[in-house]
Design an enzyme around this catalytic site. Structure first.
Site, mmCIF file in Angstrom:
data_model
loop_
_atom_site.group_PDB
_atom_site.id
_atom_site.type_symbol
_atom_site.label_atom_id
_atom_site.label_comp_id
_atom_site.label_asym_id
_atom_site.label_seq_id
_atom_site.Cartn_x
_atom_site.Cartn_y
_atom_site.Cartn_z
ATOM 1 N N HIS A 60 -44.474 -56.442 -18.901
ATOM 2 C CA HIS A 60 -44.360 -55.475 -17.815
ATOM 3 C C HIS A 60 -43.434 -54.336 -18.229
ATOM 4 O O HIS A 60 -42.413 -54.574 -18.889
ATOM 5 C CB HIS A 60 -43.821 -56.146 -16.562
ATOM 6 N N GLU B 7 -38.982 -60.365 -13.372
ATOM 7 C CA GLU B 7 -39.388 -61.535 -12.604
ATOM 8 C C GLU B 7 -38.659 -62.782 -13.089
ATOM 9 O O GLU B 7 -38.025 -62.793 -14.146
ATOM 10 C CB GLU B 7 -40.904 -61.751 -12.703
ATOM 11 N N HIS C 131 -44.996 -62.424 -22.724
ATOM 12 C CA HIS C 131 -44.939 -63.757 -22.121
ATOM 13 C C HIS C 131 -46.310 -64.201 -21.625
ATOM 14 O O HIS C 131 -47.225 -63.387 -21.481
ATOM 15 C CB HIS C 131 -43.947 -63.775 -20.954
ATOM 16 N N ARG D 165 -51.812 -56.317 -20.244
ATOM 17 C CA ARG D 165 -52.428 -57.487 -20.877
ATOM 18 C C ARG D 165 -52.761 -57.124 -22.321
ATOM 19 O O ARG D 165 -53.470 -56.142 -22.572
ATOM 20 C CB ARG D 165 -53.687 -57.878 -20.103
#
Length: 322
Positions: A103, A120, A178, A198
């Site tokens: 991200h 996150e 990740h 992605r």
């Protein structure tokens, strides 16, 4: 209207990699065999949460914010984020490996997408034997080497794998590559953003036979290529106490492992409080009402609450504030 503890209707998301644990373990109202996410509390455009308990049932989160503002969110939260709800809360079930992704940070997300970035954290609720996460690189990597690994299909050789079990907690800052591995169910707390780059999806095809979109070009300048051991959260596990897990600029999360009831003074907390139940059950009340919560459920306690009582004989809760 007095602002009692609020429960919201889950927003259920089918995913190519999803399974049935959200139904089988958390009792979500699911018919699909590929449900990957339950969005518990969301201000993401197009996926706005709706109250499902009490007199405010049917009211959207955005309507609550418009009407109650600082009473709901807290003065300092409104000063930082305006009418945007700053946190997105999810439960995730990965029957298959998720794509390898990352991200962007706030600056890049603002420049490219007029959005927040996406920091996150994950709390592992359930993991099949041997289940793993991918978190970061297994060594320092040069940008050119990373690009070459994509071209040659060897990216997995550069990844760092972490075997997980219930209670393990991970902090995923922006830029960190990740993926959630097959067999993992977790609670996710993140900035309000749905911006994901992605970069590898195991060459899987969707139900229409199409490969999912990759964002390899956008990702190149967003990735942190340095190997870092900064993701596994080492937090205290004291019973009947507030145990700090993560305290970052975007959210603070505490772990409450309760064998008895707890009273909390919120009078100096200039923020809403979210409780995610990751084990057991409890009843939570503030100045104006109460609501029951069980494993797999989430509630929002408004910022105007001066106190909260958590009545339980056994519960594990994630407590999230700004």
């Amino acid at each position: 209207m007095d602002l009692y503890p609020l429960k919201f209707k889950p927003i259920l998301k089918e995913r190519l990699w999803g399974g049935t644990k959200l139904k089988d373990v958390l009792n979500k109202p699911i018919e699909s065999d590929i449900t990957g996410e339950s969005w518990e509390l969301s201000g993401v455009q197009g996926d706005i949460s709706e109250v499902c308990n009490g007199d405010l049932a049917g009211t959207s989160l955005n309507q609550l914010i418009t009407k109650h503002g600082e009473k709901l969110l807290g003065k300092s939260v409104v000063a930082r984020f305006g009418n945007e709800f700053p946190i997105l809360i999810k439960f995730i079930d990965a029957k298959q490996d998720l794509s390898i992704q990352l991200h962007p940070n706030d600056d890049l997300a603002k420049e490219r997408h007029n959005s927040f970035g996406k920091t996150e954290m994950w709390y592992i609720m359930n993991a099949d034997p041997g289940a793993k996460l991918i978190v970061g690189f297994n060594r320092n990597v040069e940008k050119a080497e990373y690009i070459q690994s994509l071209e040659e299909g060897t990216l997995l050789d550069l990844m760092n794998y972490e075997e997980v079990s219930e209670g393990d907690t991970f902090f995923i800052n922006t830029g960190k590559i990740h993926a959630i591995g097959a067999g993992v169910m977790l609670a996710e707390i993140q900035q309000t953003s749905d911006i994901t780059y992605r970069v590898y999806d195991f060459d899987r095809k969707d139900k229409n036979g199409n490969l999912r979109e990759l964002h390899t070009g956008l990702a190149v300048d967003a990735i942190d290529y340095e190997q870092k051991d900064d993701f596994k959260v080492d937090y205290p596990h004291k019973k009947d106490a507030v145990n700090t897990m993560v305290d970052c600029p975007y959210f603070k999360t505490n772990f409450l492992d309760l064998n008895s009831s707890m009273h909390q003074d919120l009078s100096t907390r200039d923020s809403f409080t979210i409780y995610m139940c990751v084990g057991g059950e409890a009843t939570i009340d503030n100045d104006w009402g109460n609501v029951s919560i069980k494993k797999g459920e989430t509630i929002l306690v408004p910022a105007c609450s001066s106190t909260v009582n958590i009545n339980t004989h056994r519960a594990k809760l994630l407590e999230v504030t700004i």
